[in-house]
Design an enzyme around this catalytic site. Structure first.
Site, PDB file in Angstrom:
ATOM      1  N   LEU A  98      77.470 -27.765  79.098  1.00 56.04           N
ATOM      2  CA  LEU A  98      76.675 -27.785  79.582  1.00 56.04           C
ATOM      3  C   LEU A  98      76.788 -27.409  81.667  1.00 56.04           C
ATOM      4  O   LEU A  98      77.956 -28.170  81.342  1.00 56.04           O
ATOM      5  CB  LEU A  98      75.280 -29.344  80.258  1.00 56.04           C
ATOM      6  N   ASP A  99      76.184 -26.969  83.010  1.00 57.45           N
ATOM      7  CA  ASP A  99      77.168 -27.432  83.797  1.00 57.45           C
ATOM      8  C   ASP A  99      77.278 -28.338  84.537  1.00 57.45           C
ATOM      9  O   ASP A  99      76.149 -29.426  84.318  1.00 57.45           O
ATOM     10  CB  ASP A  99      75.973 -26.442  85.072  1.00 57.45           C
ATOM     11  N   ARG A 100      78.171 -28.660  84.984  1.00 55.99           N
ATOM     12  CA  ARG A 100      78.390 -30.177  85.747  1.00 55.99           C
ATOM     13  C   ARG A 100      76.992 -31.072  86.193  1.00 55.99           C
ATOM     14  O   ARG A 100      76.691 -31.701  85.925  1.00 55.99           O
ATOM     15  CB  ARG A 100      79.763 -29.629  86.482  1.00 55.99           C
ATOM     16  N   THR A 105      74.160 -30.765  85.568  1.00 50.74           N
ATOM     17  CA  THR A 105      72.930 -30.443  84.962  1.00 50.74           C
ATOM     18  C   THR A 105      72.731 -31.711  84.156  1.00 50.74           C
ATOM     19  O   THR A 105      74.146 -31.985  83.665  1.00 50.74           O
ATOM     20  CB  THR A 105      72.906 -28.694  83.791  1.00 50.74           C
ATOM     21  N   HIS A 153      74.567 -20.025  83.756  1.00 55.11           N
ATOM     22  CA  HIS A 153      73.390 -20.111  85.239  1.00 55.11           C
ATOM     23  C   HIS A 153      72.084 -19.718  84.936  1.00 55.11           C
ATOM     24  O   HIS A 153      71.754 -19.554  85.875  1.00 55.11           O
ATOM     25  CB  HIS A 153      74.610 -20.352  86.455  1.00 55.11           C
TER      26      HIS A 153
END
Length: 228
Positions: free
Chosen positions: A64-66, A68, A164
Site C-alpha cells: 500500500l502507498d505510504r 494510505t 497510484h
C-alpha cells in the site's frame, strides 16, 4: 504514529499468513528512506510472540502507498507466498477501498477505464484515454456510499492494481482524495496521510481453503469517524 510490534493492528493470523491494518505513514517494504518497513515490524512481532529463534520468514504479498492505511497481507511461509502471488495475478483476491474525496463525482456510481503511465522520476502516474507506449490499462468501480458536509465517501473495487491507480483516476474525474497534494488536493492532512483506506479483503485461504473476509477499522480521526 507508526506501527511497532507492541501496537501492531493484527486482523488475522495463523501459521501461513498474517494480515495487518497498516497505519498511514508505515512503509510496507524497505525503500530508499531507510525507515523501518512494516514487514520488519511483523517479523519482530512473530519472533516475539512465538519465541522463534533465528530468522523469521515474512513475505510481502502486496503493498500500500505510504500515506494510505488499511489491509496488508503478509505470508509466513514461502508456500503461502507463492500461492498468494498467484492469486493476485489471477485476481482472486478481492480488495475494497474507501476514499474521502472533495467535489462529489458527477455520477453516483461508475466504472473508470483509463490507461496509466508511471513517471518514475516524479513517482507519479498520468491518465491517458487511449493506450500509449508504456501505459497500462486501469479499471476501477466506485459508488458514493455517504455524503458528508465537505466530502463524499466512495467505496472502490479495483480490477487492476496499477501504480497510484485510485489516486490518479479519481483526481482525473475532478475528485481528488482528501490530503493528496500530489494529485490535486489543496492541503495536506495534519499527519501527512491521504484519506484512502484499504477497507475490506475477501479470498480463499491459500492453504486451508476457508473463506477469509476481513474489514479494517478506519483511522481514528474526526472525519473518518463520521463515516462509520
Amino acid at each position: 504514529m507508526h506501527s511497532t510490534k507492541e501496537n501492531l493492528q493484527v486482523l488475522y493470523e495463523d501459521n501461513h499468513i498474517i494480515i495487518i491494518n497498516k497505519r498511514a505513514g508505515d512503509i510496507t517494504q524497505g525503500d530508499k528512506t531507510g525507515d523501518k518497513p512494516l514487514s520488519d515490524v511483523v517479523k519482530e512481532y512473530v519472533k516475539d510472540k512465538y519465541n522463534k529463534p533465528g530468522n523469521v520468514f515474512i513475505g510481502t504479498v502486496h503493498r500500500l502507498d505510504r500515506p494510505t492505511s488499511g489491509i496488508v497481507i503478509f505470508a509466513r511461509t514461502s508456500k503461502a507466498l507463492e500461492r498468494l502471488n498467484k492469486m493476485l495475478r489471477d485476481k482472486t483476491i478481492n480488495k475494497t477501498y474507501w476514499a474521502l474525496v472533495k467535489n462529489k463525482p458527477k455520477k453516483e456510481s461508475d466504472t473508470l477505464i483509463d490507461f496509466l503511465k508511471k513517471d518514475t522520476k516524479k513517482n507519479k502516474s498520468f491518465v491517458y484515454k487511449k493506450e500509449i507506449e508504456g501505459s497500462k490499462k486501469a479499471t476501477l468501480h466506485y459508488k458514493i456510499i455517504k455524503k458528508l458536509d465537505n466530502y463524499s465517501l466512495l467505496e472502490i473495487d479495483l480490477e487492476t492494481g496499477r501504480h497510484h491507480q485510485i489516486r490518479t483516476q479519481l483526481s482525473y474525474i475532478g475528485s481528488p482524495i482528501k490530503g493528496d497534494l500530489k494529485y490535486g488536493f489543496d492541503r495536506s492532512n495534519k499527519d501527512g496521510s491521504i484519506s484512502l483506506h484499504a477497507r475490506k479483503i475477501e479470498f480463499i485461504h491459500p492453504v486451508s481453503k476457508e473463506n477469509i473476509s476481513l474489514i479494517a477499522p478506519t483511522p481514528d480521526d474526526v472525519i473518518w469517524n463520521a463515516c462509520n
